[in-house]
Design an enzyme around this catalytic site. Structure first.
Site, PDB file in Angstrom:
ATOM      1  N   GLY A  29       0.875  -1.280   0.012  1.00 20.75           N
ATOM      2  CA  GLY A  29       0.625   0.238   0.078  1.00 20.75           C
ATOM      3  C   GLY A  29       0.931   1.264  -0.459  1.00 20.75           C
ATOM      4  CE1 TYR A  36      14.420   2.878   0.857  1.00 18.50           C
ATOM      5  CE2 TYR A  36      16.442   4.317   0.007  1.00 18.50           C
ATOM      6  CZ  TYR A  36      15.801   2.659  -0.020  1.00 18.50           C
ATOM      7  OH  TYR A  36      15.603   1.844  -0.581  1.00 18.50           O
TER       8      TYR A  36
END
Length: 538
Positions: A184, A477
């Site tokens: 997801g 990130y």
């Protein structure tokens, strides 16, 4: 399975929120009130077993910790949610949105728990907040004749890989290397992996989506329109709605692929070799993904410590072809037939994820994090080769830290052919490779400040050699050093401090989409896309 249920049913729930209920938060605790609201506003019953509060510390912390990748955000001093809800159906997700809005609760959505700064299960700017953990929504439907698959948001990419390979040995999907990532959130940031040079990102290979918007409605691609569909495929998690499922376009892979890992230390000429790699890796055959994993030889800060550069590769073809390519373009690495390992594509998933060679593929169905540690990561995108003097300076600083790590990911291939504006993920043409810097430790908060200071210093030192104006970063990130919202409601100027780094000029289009689909800025977090203020009439 509810992946293809009628949109009509989802609209019914929107009108089902009853305003005549006699109970209020003044009568019950927020935990009781919220549960009653869920039960009243879901077409499917809500079992108590899907609902966790701090009143039962053991089960609450077990669920909170279950997929948390970064232990730094599980320390006692970090704010905890007042409720964790693990929905069993799409209707449960809709009810959670409606009830969170009704009681003014911030909502955090977790599909895999790999968010580096934990914005999917921690709030540092708003309280109280609810965590909606989608781990129980993990159904996968693979349709080989159509070349597609539907995967619910809570499924891990390892599970998706396994279910595809279960149906076909010559189909796959281009996503990440770490197999416990939740699909997801993974695709919302772009989703790169070891086939990106051949097939691009996971986000580039999505055909449709199901999501819950800020009004509790379920939308698919047709219902939401192309602007929102564009924004979801790389615009970052937690910005526009809650992903329920993705429809994936499968890609063709060979029945046999080839992998290898070759390690070189500084004493074996690693610096000169890495300088060469920067020039050739983005230009190699599209079927070849050759990344470099850079570690210290020991965690002990001793004089004989060195840097190890491991060339870790996946080639979508046979060893003989790979040997010819490497012999022509990168003979300095010294690849031999003995280094090449033939395997199935599914076995290569395990290999690239660093599982031991004897690991059975069924480990991919466990959906558990491979690694949990205290860590901090940062990213850079490189446009021109870093000179050898820059590498020598990097090694000096690198060896000052106990457990440093870097991964250099080559681009080129398909990534160089897709325009920056095709999806919100902009790091395409002109990018040679991406760097992930990381530092990890095991002693909790004891030396955290020192480790965090080191990686920030390392990042600052690399500024000369990486992208500029903006200095780009990868949204999956996430790095809160780039800036944070204040109290959840961010301004365009404030958000641009990280938004331009993650999305470049695509950021402004994302703001326009956000302002249209979520004008109240309900879906927000520390680095969310802002909604522009609504202009009032005269």
């Amino acid at each position: 399975m509810a992946l293809h249920s009628s949109l009509l049913l989802s609209q019914i729930l929107f009108f089902f929120l009853v305003s005549s209920s006699s109970w209020t938060s003044a009568t019950y605790t927020i935990e009781q009130t919220f549960f009653r609201c869920l039960s009243a506003n879901s077409m499917n019953s809500v079992p108590l077993s899907s609902y966790y509060t701090p009143n039962n510390v053991s089960s609450f912390m077990s669920v909170l910790n279950s997929t948390a990748n970064n232990l730094r955000y599980l320390l006692p001093t970090v704010p905890k949610p007042v409720i964790i809800f693990t929905p069993l159906s799409e209707a449960h997700v809709q009810a959670a949105v409606l009830c969170s809005r009704r009681f003014g609760l911030a909502i955090r959505v977790r599909s895999g728990g790999h968010d580096f700064e934990a914005v999917s299960y921690v709030s540092q700017i708003e309280y109280p907040f609810v965590v909606l953990d989608l781990a129980r929504l993990r159904a996968i439907e693979v349709d080989i004749p159509q070349g597609t698959a539907w995967a619910q948001a809570g499924a891990t990419i390892g599970e998706v890989y396994y279910r595809i390979a279960e149906k076909s040995k010559v189909h796959g999907f281009p996503m990440g290397v770490c197999t416990s990532l939740g699909i997801g959130g993974h695709i919302t940031g772009g989703a790169y992996g070891s086939m990106l040079r051949k097939f691009g990102l996971g986000a580039d290979n999505v055909l449709d989506v199901r999501m819950v918007d800020a009004k509790g409605k379920i939308l698919d691609r047709k219902a939401m329109g192309e602007d929102l569909f564009w924004a979801l495929r790389g615009g970052g998690g937690g910005n526009f709605g809650i992903i329920l499922a993705w429809k994936l376009k499968l890609v063709n892979v060979p029945e046999t692929v080839t992998a290898f890992t070759i390690t070189k230390t500084l004493e074996q000429g690693a610096t000169k070799l890495l300088y060469k790699w920067q020039k050739i890796a983005p230009k190699l055959d599209d079927r070849l993904f050759l990344r470099v994993i850079i570690l210290a030889s020991s965690a002990n800060l001793t004089e004989n410590r060195t840097v190890m550069t491991s060339y870790n590769a996946l080639f979508l073809g046979e060893p003989d072809t790979l040997l010819r390519i490497m012999g022509k373009h990168f003979p300095q690495l010294g690849l031999t037939a003995a280094d090449c390992i033939k395997m199935s594509w599914l076995r290569s998933v395990l290999y690239m994820a660093q599982y031991p060679n004897t690991t059975a593929p069924e480990v991919l169905l466990q959906g558990k994090p491979q690694f949990q540690s205290y860590f901090k990561s940062k990213t850079d995108f490189v446009k021109a080769p870093i000179p050898q003097k820059g590498l020598l300076s990097l090694w000096k600083m690198y060896l000052e830290e106990e457990i440093p790590a870097m991964i250099w990911i080559p681009y080129g291939g398909e990534m160089a052919r897709v325009p920056e504006s095709a999806t919100p993920f902009p790091h395409r043409r002109g990018t040679l490779f991406k760097i992930e810097y990381s530092v990890s430790w095991q002693d909790g908060a004891e030396n955290m400040a020192r480790h965090m200071s080191w990686i920030r210093k390392l990042y600052d030192s690399m500024g000369t050699y990486v992208s500029k104006n903006p200095r780009e970063a990868y949204v999956n990130y996430r790095d809160l050093d780039l800036g944070m919202n204040k109290k959840g409601f961010n301004s365009l100027m404030e958000a641009s401090s990280w938004g331009l780094k993650y999305y470049k000029s695509n950021f402004y289009r994302l703001v326009q989409v956000k302002s249209k689909v979520d004008p109240d800025n309900f879906f927000r977090h520390e680095q969310s896309i802002p909604s522009l203020p609504v202009k009032k009439g005269n």
